[in-house]
Design an enzyme around this catalytic site. Sequence first.
Site, short mmCIF file in Angstrom:
data_model
loop_
_atom_site.label_atom_id
_atom_site.label_comp_id
_atom_site.label_asym_id
_atom_site.label_seq_id
_atom_site.Cartn_x
_atom_site.Cartn_y
_atom_site.Cartn_z
N LYS A 90 -54.46 5.45 34.64
CA LYS A 90 -55.02 5.60 35.99
C LYS A 90 -54.60 4.48 36.94
O LYS A 90 -54.84 4.58 38.14
CB LYS A 90 -56.54 5.70 35.91
CG LYS A 90 -57.04 6.93 35.17
CD LYS A 90 -58.56 7.05 35.26
CE LYS A 90 -59.09 8.28 34.53
NZ LYS A 90 -59.21 8.08 33.08
N SER A 94 -56.71 5.60 29.35
CA SER A 94 -57.03 5.63 30.79
C SER A 94 -56.38 4.52 31.61
O SER A 94 -56.52 4.51 32.84
CB SER A 94 -58.55 5.57 30.98
OG SER A 94 -59.13 6.83 30.71
N SER A 146 -63.89 5.23 35.29
CA SER A 146 -62.73 5.88 34.67
C SER A 146 -62.88 7.39 34.63
O SER A 146 -62.50 8.05 33.66
CB SER A 146 -62.50 5.33 33.25
OG SER A 146 -61.21 5.66 32.80
#
Length: 378
Positions: A60, A57, A117
């Site tokens: 991101k 993640s 997230s």
Amino acid sequence: MKKWLAALLVAGFCILPAHAEVAGAPEVTAGAAVLMEKETGEVLYALNPHDKLEPASVTKVMTLLLTMEAIQAGTLSVEDTVQVSARAASMGGSQVYLKEGEVMSVHDLLKAVAVASGNDAAVALAERLSGSESAFVERMNQRAHELGMEDTTFMNCTGLPAPGHLTSAYDIAVMSRELIRNHPQIREYTTIWMDSLRDGAFQLANTNKLIRFYDGATGLKTGSTDAAQFCISATAERDGMELIAAIMKSPTKDTRTATAKSMLDFGFANYTVLDVKPAQALAPVEVLLGERGFVQPILADSGRILVEKAQINEVETTVSLAPDVEAPVAAGQKLGEVTVTVAGEVRQTIPIVAAEEVPRLTVFGIYRELLREFFMVK
């Protein structure tokens, strides 16, 4: 033309408390890691910086960057609302459980991505910005190319496992730097420890525990999957210097946090950012055949350099400035330069330029000046 030299005062360095000092290299338990200073982009520590690994993640960071760039460009506002698609709602992994047809503000979606997230929130933002996640991913890869992220290929906007979805610790630091350097308002989201969505009905807790437990933490993004293991881009600021610790493939949450803390401690204890300023105001430069007799020189840019604290006394700065210049003089015209050296090595050269324009005298003006000089001599 003759040139004169003058010493410059170098000021603005940070002195950290004794408890932050560490000896030697940081303790790193990870497959790859990079410690970068935000303003200069200099790398202070690196371990396998260009190994291509799965980022989970931490992907991101790029999703947040493109969203903030759209907000800055005026094509998106935090007050805008987004209707969640069936695809966004179907995302697995970390999520805030968006429902198909649910309407949520960009502000809340940014919270969901930065704090929890949320994969569903990331896809909702991607679809709002580019029409589809695939189109958004094309933009992600284009932006990565523009930033010089040569180790990176994005396959999605979430970091969910996908063949070929790879980046490096160095590239993570690069995109993180772009985000925090040019969009400091992202801190409004990345420094949240706990918050909520849907009028308090859904609680958020930051996956980055440094936000609560590390002095000066400013963000940025965690990530983990079975293949990627535990990753983080951790940012923190103390006394005007902000650092980025990009860590990939750490075996546990605890080793990820400990490694980030050790790297940040190492940077704050051993490096500092110095402001370069003239010891006194730069003297006006004489203008020959100008409507005004002098022009004020100024530094073209604010000078800041990163140095090891042990080298502070080895910083030397000199000014080279023309004693006169012939008109016409344009605003911003170079009149000299500042040279900064550390231990004899040139670190930075800052142009000295004219603060304003000075037009050339007309024929009548030259005649008038000659008459004035004549009568003054008489």
